[in-house]
Design a protein around this motif. Structure first.
Motif, mmCIF file in Angstrom:
data_model
loop_
_atom_site.group_PDB
_atom_site.id
_atom_site.type_symbol
_atom_site.label_atom_id
_atom_site.label_comp_id
_atom_site.label_asym_id
_atom_site.label_seq_id
_atom_site.Cartn_x
_atom_site.Cartn_y
_atom_site.Cartn_z
ATOM 1 N N UNK A 8 -33.355 -14.719 9.598
ATOM 2 C CA UNK A 8 -32.260 -15.685 9.423
ATOM 3 C C UNK A 8 -30.902 -15.051 9.711
ATOM 4 N N UNK A 9 -30.695 -13.843 9.229
ATOM 5 C CA UNK A 9 -29.405 -13.184 9.459
ATOM 6 C C UNK A 9 -29.238 -12.721 10.901
ATOM 7 N N UNK A 10 -30.336 -12.364 11.554
ATOM 8 C CA UNK A 10 -30.249 -12.040 12.981
ATOM 9 C C UNK A 10 -29.829 -13.276 13.780
ATOM 10 N N UNK A 11 -30.466 -14.402 13.490
ATOM 11 C CA UNK A 11 -30.110 -15.651 14.176
ATOM 12 C C UNK A 11 -28.672 -16.064 13.879
ATOM 13 N N UNK A 14 -26.253 -13.911 15.817
ATOM 14 C CA UNK A 14 -26.202 -14.342 17.218
ATOM 15 C C UNK A 14 -25.327 -15.591 17.353
ATOM 16 N N UNK A 15 -25.488 -16.539 16.439
ATOM 17 C CA UNK A 15 -24.670 -17.755 16.465
ATOM 18 C C UNK A 15 -23.191 -17.428 16.275
ATOM 19 N N UNK A 29 -17.844 -6.053 20.926
ATOM 20 C CA UNK A 29 -18.801 -4.960 21.076
ATOM 21 C C UNK A 29 -20.152 -5.359 20.484
ATOM 22 N N UNK A 30 -21.215 -4.911 21.132
ATOM 23 C CA UNK A 30 -22.567 -5.153 20.624
ATOM 24 C C UNK A 30 -22.963 -4.152 19.548
ATOM 25 N N UNK A 31 -22.119 -3.152 19.305
ATOM 26 C CA UNK A 31 -22.354 -2.178 18.241
ATOM 27 C C UNK A 31 -21.915 -2.833 16.925
ATOM 28 N N UNK A 32 -22.861 -3.449 16.233
ATOM 29 C CA UNK A 32 -22.544 -4.242 15.041
ATOM 30 C C UNK A 32 -22.738 -3.432 13.761
#
Length: 168
Positions: A8-11, A14-15, A29-32
């Motif tokens: 759920x948190x990955x989705x 992304x949103x 940045x994609x470095x989260x």
């Protein structure tokens, strides 16, 4: 249960990033990294004071990896009513996402009885600066952190607001 929290948190993350790409001119940045915030910690009688207080609290937090943030959330997951994801800070080499949660224990006891086994609501949001003229204008995702551009935009926004009020 933990896989659903993680998924759920990955989705939701992304949103959130898609929402930022649509509304902000920053390169993200994609470095989260992640920080956790209890929504009820943020106090203040108005939006501007709440923003300043939230930034003071967040400056002292050490960003965590996604897995570490999930581990911390799992510990309190059953007592969370609401989870909101926001961008705290977007830099060239790193994006920090603020996972804000609201605990069920802060709710009215009668309302709490109806939520006993309810999973948390999930949201992703971006704060819009008050000086935007319309919903189509893109803005700096870091505006809440202040800075010269923010102060300049707020100065002109307040000046225009006062002028409009005077002319009425």
């Amino acid at each position: 249960m933990e896989n659903s929290i993680e998924k759920n948190l990955q989705n939701l993350t992304t949103q959130l990033l898609e929402l930022v790409k649509l509304n902000c001119w920053n390169t993200i940045s994609d470095n989260l990294m992640f920080i956790l915030s209890d929504i009820s910690e943020i106090e203040g009688e108005n939006f501007f004071i709440q923003r300043v207080n939230k930034n003071k609290l967040n400056k002292n937090k050490t960003p965590k990896s996604f897995n570490d943030a999930i581990t911390d959330l799992e510990k309190i997951y059953d007592s969370i009513y609401d989870i909101n994801l926001y961008i705290y800070k977007a830099e060239k080499n790193q994006t920090i996402i603020d996972i804000r949660y609201f605990l069920k224990t802060k709710l009215d006891p009668d309302f709490l009885k109806t939520l006993a086994n309810t999973p948390p609501m999930l949201h992703c949001k971006i704060e819009r600066p008050p000086y935007l003229k319309n919903d189509k204008d893109k803005f700096d995702v870091n505006w809440e952190l202040g800075g010269i551009r923010y102060n300049w935009n707020i100065f002109w926004w307040k000046a225009n607001y006062k002028l409009e009020a005077y002319l009425r």
